[in-house]
Design a protein around this motif. Structure first.
Motif, PDB file in Angstrom:
ATOM      1  N   PHE B 255       0.860  -1.051  -0.142  1.00 23.70           N
ATOM      2  CA  PHE B 255       0.115   0.041  -0.006  1.00 23.70           C
ATOM      3  C   PHE B 255       1.034   1.060   0.092  1.00 23.70           C
ATOM      4  CE2 PHE B 255      -2.553  -3.295   1.618  1.00 23.70           C
ATOM      5  CZ  PHE B 255      -3.931  -3.126   1.178  1.00 23.70           C
ATOM      6  N   PRO B 256       0.688   2.173  -0.883  1.00 26.69           N
ATOM      7  CA  PRO B 256       1.564   3.314  -0.836  1.00 26.69           C
ATOM      8  C   PRO B 256       1.400   4.117   0.302  1.00 26.69           C
ATOM      9  CG  PRO B 256      -0.015   3.329  -2.909  1.00 26.69           C
ATOM     10  CD  PRO B 256      -0.125   2.207  -2.079  1.00 26.69           C
ATOM     11  N   ALA B 257       2.319   4.779   0.658  1.00 27.64           N
ATOM     12  CA  ALA B 257       2.125   5.555   2.093  1.00 27.64           C
ATOM     13  C   ALA B 257       1.303   6.866   1.533  1.00 27.64           C
ATOM     14  CB  ALA B 257       3.527   6.257   2.362  1.00 27.64           C
ATOM     15  N   GLU B 258       1.459   7.441   0.173  1.00 28.75           N
ATOM     16  CA  GLU B 258       0.651   8.605   0.262  1.00 28.75           C
ATOM     17  C   GLU B 258      -0.859   8.399  -0.110  1.00 28.75           C
ATOM     18  OE1 GLU B 258       2.732   7.168  -1.958  1.00 28.75           O
ATOM     19  OE2 GLU B 258       2.088   7.123  -3.773  1.00 28.75           O
ATOM     20  N   VAL B 263      -3.053   6.238  10.193  1.00 31.13           N
ATOM     21  CA  VAL B 263      -3.151   4.919  10.964  1.00 31.13           C
ATOM     22  C   VAL B 263      -3.158   5.147  12.431  1.00 31.13           C
ATOM     23  CG1 VAL B 263      -1.750   2.668  11.706  1.00 31.13           C
ATOM     24  CG2 VAL B 263      -1.512   3.819   9.524  1.00 31.13           C
ATOM     25  N   SER B 264      -4.246   4.573  13.037  1.00 29.98           N
ATOM     26  CA  SER B 264      -4.321   4.712  14.395  1.00 29.98           C
ATOM     27  C   SER B 264      -3.977   3.448  15.255  1.00 29.98           C
ATOM     28  CB  SER B 264      -5.837   5.297  14.777  1.00 29.98           C
ATOM     29  OG  SER B 264      -6.805   3.841  14.859  1.00 29.98           O
ATOM     30  N   PRO B 322       0.772   9.248   8.592  1.00 34.34           N
ATOM     31  CA  PRO B 322       0.060   9.919   9.964  1.00 34.34           C
ATOM     32  C   PRO B 322      -0.420   8.726  10.812  1.00 34.34           C
ATOM     33  CG  PRO B 322      -0.818  10.942   7.775  1.00 34.34           C
ATOM     34  CD  PRO B 322      -0.050   9.805   7.357  1.00 34.34           C
ATOM     35  N   VAL B 323       0.138   8.767  11.988  1.00 35.04           N
ATOM     36  CA  VAL B 323      -0.116   7.833  12.887  1.00 35.04           C
ATOM     37  C   VAL B 323      -0.697   8.606  14.238  1.00 35.04           C
ATOM     38  CG1 VAL B 323       1.053   6.180  14.660  1.00 35.04           C
ATOM     39  CG2 VAL B 323       1.610   6.266  12.086  1.00 35.04           C
ATOM     40  N   TYR B 324      -1.540   8.079  14.775  1.00 31.09           N
ATOM     41  CA  TYR B 324      -1.981   8.791  16.087  1.00 31.09           C
ATOM     42  C   TYR B 324      -2.612   7.748  17.228  1.00 31.09           C
ATOM     43  CZ  TYR B 324      -6.997   8.140  14.403  1.00 31.09           C
ATOM     44  OH  TYR B 324      -8.141   7.879  14.222  1.00 31.09           O
TER      45      TYR B 324
END
Lengths: 292, 376
Positions: B255-258, B263-264, B322-324
């Protein structure tokens, strides 16, 4: 007046209550006591209330007793018996079982709730309460009967292996009520939630009971990593602040980011001592933050 | 099993409140369930006691706030997520789900009236110029479990396609995405998948799609033009947790990051009521402490270790995305993101303005501080 010995031969459907020390023997000898209640509507006019009184009168050699006939259906007769006894909320478990059996025998199962206030001193179902008690393993029934555990806590222990319960009961006698509750909760977690074998849990319990503070010892076995944090914290605190007059507290459960310090002082020397201790702590505070 | 045969075997009754009984989505669902029409009722209170269970569907109109703040968790960091209660209830049976602690509630309630929802989101977007509006339907139900029946997500996707700042997230543990693939305008819709290692899915998420099927559905969504998101929540620290989570994260490599919106991460947490309501679960025997919201969570250092590990493995597998953290304390945020914050936190943590009509009991109660790393 009726013959005490004849009344003792009547059907014992309402013989529900345990022996009593009241009224005092000398009052009985003078005939000072409540009259025995008879159920006029039933064929054999059974004694509705006064069984324990009759036995005591008989033992004292008193041959006759005053009686009052009461009318009404089974529910009213039982309610009168309970009112005459007047110990709502104070019946023993053996009495509750007999009262429950009486409710069933009189065909009053569906009207059970109306006796709750008279029996338990609160709303609810007498029969349900008795069923819950009877569903307990014998060893827990004994602890509830003896007042060592409340019914709800004992139910938590119902899923525990008998061998575990046996050791628990042995050691629990010297503990307070709340300590027993804590220990039973931890045993539930070991056995039911964690599926630990009975032998292992018995080993934990023996270790705990050998400790001056059994609930804390068992908790340390249940939560070894949290206990290790507590131990390390205590060690850091004592090493840096012992004798300084400064109190140090971690956040509850080591959850959060702020430690708290508290101290008081009356002289410049005391203040200096506290500040020196805090300075020493500051130089090693990374050790503390590693705990969070 | 196809979606439709799944529904026919799962749901045996379909009620609709009179106010919405004539709506297209209701007729569509009835037909797909093999019914002429639903049973019409005046209100859901009329539902017979014996039908108040998970085999019953009830279609209702919007009541109360069409859009609300995510209830978050007291004392924990709020990420300004907005929730739409489109599908309330779920039959996937996950052992850790809070809904297991009030299981006798039961019928699945579907809000088929999407117009007030769309209007509310548009109003919020207008009241917050320049802000991203993150809104999702997966708060108290699975976004897509019932969606092939009702197709309500399509109405939302199409409406929000014209709102470039609105990010609609459809969060699921199913693979029911195919009915959404051919929509001509997808806007900023994001299809999100909750993930766990297959071993835990099998043990704790009994009626969900396998990880393989979820990832295949994610690939189809991506191919169709959607961005995707992944939720590792709840992370359960079984003995093999590192190897298991590494293995499932490795499967995201393609899966391409962009194209991954976010991701939580969240570790398992539960109330004592939930623990007492479900059959004993081995993972609940771990060491938990009560947090400020009353829920039991792993010890803080272990949560921090978990998040750092998963984040590191994620970065190796798919790069920087983006990770939260979901429902975590400021202390944990600071420790996990000590180096930098992966999410654009500035825009994330400033509270959104909700117009009066949307203000509710869920005003941001957390008051948790900005979790960005401090000087220490």
């Amino acid at each position: 007046m009726r013959s005490v010995s004849e009344l003792l031969q009547s059907p014992a459907d309402f013989d529900l209550f345990s022996e009593s020390e009241t009224p005092d023997e000398r009052l009985l000898e003078h005939g000072v006591h409540a009259p025995v209640l008879l159920w006029a509507r039933a064929k054999d006019r059974p004694v509705v209330w006064g069984w324990t009184l009759l036995r005591r009168l008989s033992a004292l050699g008193i041959g006759e007793v005053a009686t009052v006939s009461v009318w009404g259906d089974g529910a009213e007769a039982l309610a009168l018996a309970l009112r005459a006894e007047g110990r709502a909320g104070a019946y023993s478990w053996d009495e509750l079982r007999r009262i429950g059996a009486g409710i069933r025998r009189l065909g009053l199962t569906r009207a059970d709730a109306q006796f709750a206030e008279l029996v338990m001193g609160r709303r609810g179902s007498v029969l349900r309460e008795v069923e819950r008690f009877e569903a307990l393993p014998e060893v827990l029934r004994t602890t509830v009967r003896d007042g060592m555990l409340d019914l709800k806590t004992a139910e938590r222990g119902a899923g525990l292996p008998e061998s575990v319960l046996g050791v628990f009961v042995e050691g629990a006698a010297r503990l307070s009520f709340s300590q027993r509750r804590v220990i039973l909760g931890l045993l539930y977690e070991f056995c039911v939630l964690g599926g630990r074998p009975a032998g292992e849990v018995i080993g934990y319990m023996r270790t705990a009971f050998a400790d001056p503070d059994p609930p804390a010892a068992l908790r340390a076995l249940r939560f070894p990593r949290l206990s290790e944090l507590e131990r390390r914290f205590g060690e850091i605190r004592d090493r840096n602040l012992s004798g300084s007059g400064v109190e140090l507290q971690p956040p509850p459960g080591f959850e959060g980011s702020a430690f708290q310090v508290r101290f008081g002082f009356e002289t410049r020397a005391q203040l200096l001592k506290r500040l020196e201790a805090l300075q020493k702590l500051e130089s090693r505070c990374d050790e503390l933050f590693e705990l969070l | 099993m196809s979606c439709l045969s799944y529904y026919k075997s799962r749901f045996t009754r379909f009620y609709a409140e009179r106010a919405v009984a004539g709506r297209e989505a209701v007729g569509r669902a009835a037909r797909r369930l093999g019914l002429q029409t639903p049973i019409v009722i005046e209100s859901r209170e009329e539902l017979p006691e014996e039908h108040r269970n998970e085999h019953t569907l009830v279609a209702v109109p919007t009541r109360g706030n069409a859009v609300d703040r995510c209830p978050g968790s007291r004392g924990h960091v709020c990420c300004n997520y907005l929730t739409i209660d489109l599908y309330a209830g779920c039959t996937l049976g996950c052992s850790y789900c809070i809904m297991q602690s009030y299981r006798n509630f039961a019928p699945l309630v579907v809000n088929v009236e999407t117009e007030p929802i769309i209007a509310a989101v548009q109003t919020i977007a207008a009241a917050n110029p320049g802000r991203r509006i993150r809104v999702g339907t997966g708060q108290i139900g699975d976004s897509l479990q019932l969606d092939p029946l009702f197709e309500l997500s399509r109405e939302l996707i199409e409406a929000f396609a014209a709102e470039p700042r609105v990010e609609l997230e459809l969060k699921t543990k199913t693979d029911f995405v195919d009915h959404l693939l051919n929509l001509p305008r997808k806007g900023n819709a994001i299809i999100a998948f909750s993930l766990n290692p297959p071993e835990l899915v099998g043990a704790e998420e009994p009626e969900t799609a396998s990880v393989e099927r979820r990832l295949a559905a994610a690939a189809r969504a991506l191919e169709a033009g959607y961005r995707v998101a992944f939720h590792f929540d709840p992370i359960i620290r079984v003995a093999e947790w590192q190897a298991w989570y590494r293995a499932v994260i490795e499967r995201l490599r393609g899966f391409p990051a962009e194209r991954i919106a976010w991701v939580s991460l969240g570790t398992v947490r539960f109330t004592t009521a939930l623990r007492d309501a479900v059959p004993p679960r081995a993972y609940m025997f771990d060491e938990f402490v009560p947090s400020r919201d009353g829920k039991l969570r792993y010890l803080q250092p272990e949560r921090v270790e978990t998040y750092r590990y998963v984040r590191r493995v994620l970065e190796r597998a798919i790069g920087r995305v983006p990770v939260y953290l979901c429902m975590e304390s400021p202390a944990v945020w600071r420790r996990v993101f000590a180096d930098r914050c992966a999410f654009p936190v500035g825009s994330l943590f400033a509270p959104l303005k909700l117009p009066d009509a949307q203000r509710s009991s869920r005003e941001p109660g957390q008051k948790a501080r900005d979790p960005r790393p401090s000087g220490r």
